[in-house]
Design an enzyme around this catalytic site. Structure first.
Site, PDB file in Angstrom:
ATOM      1  N   GLU A  77       0.851  -1.195   0.000  1.00  0.00           N
ATOM      2  CA  GLU A  77       0.000   0.000   0.000  1.00  0.00           C
ATOM      3  C   GLU A  77       0.878   1.232   0.000  1.00  0.00           C
ATOM      4  O   GLU A  77       1.834   1.325   0.780  1.00  0.00           O
ATOM      5  CB  GLU A  77      -0.863   0.082   1.270  1.00  0.00           C
ATOM      6  CG  GLU A  77      -1.997  -0.884   1.325  1.00  0.00           C
ATOM      7  CD  GLU A  77      -2.856  -0.718   2.575  1.00  0.00           C
ATOM      8  OE1 GLU A  77      -2.875   0.378   3.170  1.00  0.00           O
ATOM      9  OE2 GLU A  77      -3.509  -1.694   2.955  1.00  0.00           O
TER      10      GLU A  77
HETATM   11  C1  NOJ Z   1      -4.235   1.045   5.638  1.00  0.00           C
HETATM   12  C2  NOJ Z   1      -5.379   0.103   5.433  1.00  0.00           C
HETATM   13  O1  NOJ Z   1      -4.874  -1.177   5.260  1.00  0.00           O
HETATM   14  C3  NOJ Z   1      -6.268   0.463   4.258  1.00  0.00           C
HETATM   15  O2  NOJ Z   1      -7.384  -0.352   4.294  1.00  0.00           O
HETATM   16  C4  NOJ Z   1      -6.608   1.929   4.274  1.00  0.00           C
HETATM   17  O3  NOJ Z   1      -7.460   2.261   3.202  1.00  0.00           O
HETATM   18  C5  NOJ Z   1      -5.319   2.714   4.216  1.00  0.00           C
HETATM   19  N1  NOJ Z   1      -4.512   2.406   5.382  1.00  0.00           N
HETATM   20  C6  NOJ Z   1      -5.518   4.223   4.168  1.00  0.00           C
HETATM   21  O4  NOJ Z   1      -5.966   4.675   5.393  1.00  0.00           O
END
Ligand code: NOJ
Length: 541
Positions: free
Chosen positions: A413
């Site tokens: 991410e």
């Molecule tokens: C981490 C989380 O895993 C994800 O679900 C979320 O959308 C992002 N952070 C952004 O806050």
């Protein structure tokens, strides 16, 4: 004033500290270098991500059981605007459409998660397996593979079956380890012939701290000082068990890999010449990513966590530490249970030492003895907590390389949201964020860090947990007020697409032209889209 306190830990005392620290801080020592033109290693994997509860919708369809997020979001006052993920992006019904968006970007991989209660409604496999749920993931996986897109599958992105919460207390209870292992084993059995990248847990830090300590997230428990540590302890053991299950029963047949996705903000000492700040920043990172990574790579919690939580527990008059301990068998069982490390990274903090008295009981946030600060000049285009500090990414990656023996890393991410609750397809700040963060990742690879892939977060705007739909992270805009949930590309789609096709940043001239091209049409599409919607633009602060 150069530094600003972060709200969660902002006390008068810290504010004074901000002011005094600011006077001494020498910014000239922090030259973070210029843009690096170059390309990524051949075979580098580019992707985008999502998670089940945030995008699927269909919360009660086709035999799905309740998850803790269904129940939590249905309670009034838990989520911004009382939003729920009931229908969200309706991705459950839009496999083909979403795959066409992935193809438009020419992604190599797509990261999504499996909803545990969708395939095992009560959470307990021996109760019932929901074949309709299996069919949905079968069709998603098959469609991805038909289009040459590698699925990277998360087993737990926070949607625990509600029954396991009600009956056992969820991750507070050791029995979750076996239930989760049975669920994972079912996924390996049914999908493992096609899925080769498995992530056991997404961001267990948030599960533990926000689910069981602050209660901002489902299941909303506020078990101050013990809840997060206990949840994390069971999660780490569950992760290890699932890795062993794969290793023993599936690896030789399926040839896949099992990792975990850890969140890690970087912590930079406020004053890099001050030993106390250096140690405080190290503690911040150890209490964050190190809490999970150290057991998984080295077999036990970080020494500094054991010391701090142990000492504070003793000062409270407790006979044992609030941080649980692993037996020596457990340590060797847990150590090395990671074929790759997933990293979710968004932001950075300046860190300084701050002692918290232990008199009134301990808590995760006071156990660390740190204060978090930010530089008000850092851009913060989206979520309140998300300051764009690209150089922190490279430092975190180098930290991971040295601390954990240079593991293979997938960025699971990375991305930025927007504050405006209105149509905004011209997301130049997101272009800037991706450009600079991806560039710092490239520099880290040149430093020798083994980053194998990158996942932009996220493919679509979606349910952002306790913030509801007020924070949009998507490359694609989703119109949530239209029940068909149409998707529209933001300018960042065009920009990310070019990074992918060039496999990096070939030259200054080219990269500069990308931004122009990416934003060429966005303002007219923006107007067209806005005209067709009941637009209200409201600052969401
Ligand atoms: C981490 C989380 O895993 C994800 O679900 C979320 O959308 C992002 N952070 C952004 O806050």
């Amino acid at each position: 004033m150069l530094l600003r306190c972060v709200t969660r830990t902002c006390h008068v005392l810290v504010l004074v500290l901000c002011l005094s620290a600011a006077e001494d801080f020498d910014w000239t020592k922090n030259n973070h270098g210029s843009f690096y033109y170059g390309t990524f290693p051949t075979g580098f994997s580019w992707g985008a991500g999502s998670s089940a509860y945030q995008t699927e919708g269909a919360w009660d369809q086709d035999g799905k059981g309740l998850s803790i997020w269904d129940v939590f979001s249905h309670k009034k006052g838990k989520v911004f605007f009382n939003d729920t993920g009931d229908s969200s992006c309706e991705s459950y019904y839009k496999v083909k459409e979403d795959i066409s968006l992935i193809k438009e970007l020419k992604l190599n991989h797509y990261r999504f998660s499996i909803s545990w209660p969708r395939i095992i409604p009560t959470g307990i496999k021996s109760d019932h397996v929901n074949e309709k749920g299996i069919e949905y993931y079968d069709s998603l996986i098959d469609s991805l593979l038909e289009n040459d897109i590698t699925p990277i599958v998360t087993l737990y992105h926070w949607d625990l079956p509600q029954l396991l919460q009600d009956k056992y207390g969820g991750w507070q209870n050791v029995s979750m380890i076996n239930y989760f292992n049975e669920f994972a084993n079912l996924c390996f059995e049914r999908f493992g012939n096609r899925v080769k990248y498995w992530i056991t847990f997404n961001n267990p830090w948030a599960v533990a701290v926000e689910g069981y300590e602050t209660g901002e997230h489902a299941p909303g428990l506020k078990l101050r000082g013990t809840g997060a540590y206990r949840a994390a302890h069971h999660i780490i053991k569950a992760h290890a068990k699932v890795w062993h299950t794969y290793d023993t029963h599936w690896r030789s047949k399926q040839n896949g890999m099992v990792g975990i996705s850890l969140a890690g903000d970087w912590g930079e000492p406020v004053d890099i010449t001050n030993q106390k700040d250096i140690e405080a920043a190290e503690r911040y990172v150890q209490f964050y990513m190190g809490w999970f990574a150290t057991p998984i790579f080295h077999g036990d919690y970080p020494q500094v966590m054991k010391e701090f939580v142990g000492r504070k527990s003793a000062q409270q008059g407790l006979g044992t530490s609030r941080l649980p301990t692993f037996s020596s068998q457990e340590r060797s069982y847990i150590k090395g249970t990671c074929d790759f490390l997933g990293i979710g990274h968004f932001t950075t903090r300046y860190i300084t030492q701050k002692s918290y008295p232990t008199g009134r009981g301990g808590a995760y946030f006071t156990d660390r003895d740190v204060a978090e600060l930010v530089d008000p000049r850092w851009p913060d285009p989206g979520s309140e907590w998300l300051y764009a500090v690209p150089w922190g990414f490279r430092r975190l990656l180098n930290f991971v390389k040295t601390q954990y023996g240079n593991p293979d890393i997938y960025i699971t991410e990375n991305g930025v949201s927007e504050k405006m609750m209105c149509t905004e397809l011209c997301d130049d700040w997101r272009i800037q964020y991706f450009k600079e963060y991806i560039n710092e990742m490239l520099k880290a690879i040149k430093d020798g860090v083994n980053v194998k892939g990158y996942t932009a977060w996220s493919l679509l705007d979606k349910f952002e947990w306790d913030e509801g739909y007020s924070e949009r992270f998507g490359l694609y805009y989703v119109d949530f007020r239209n029940h068909k949930k149409p998707r529209y590309p933001k300018a960042s789609v065009q920009f990310y697409k070019r990074i992918i096709s060039a496999n990096g940043f070939p030259s200054q001239r080219e990269v500069e032209s990308w931004k122009r091209k990416a934003t060429e049409t966005c303002s007219s599409s923006n107007q067209l889209l806005a005209a067709g919607l009941y637009i209200f633009c409201k600052r969401n602060t």
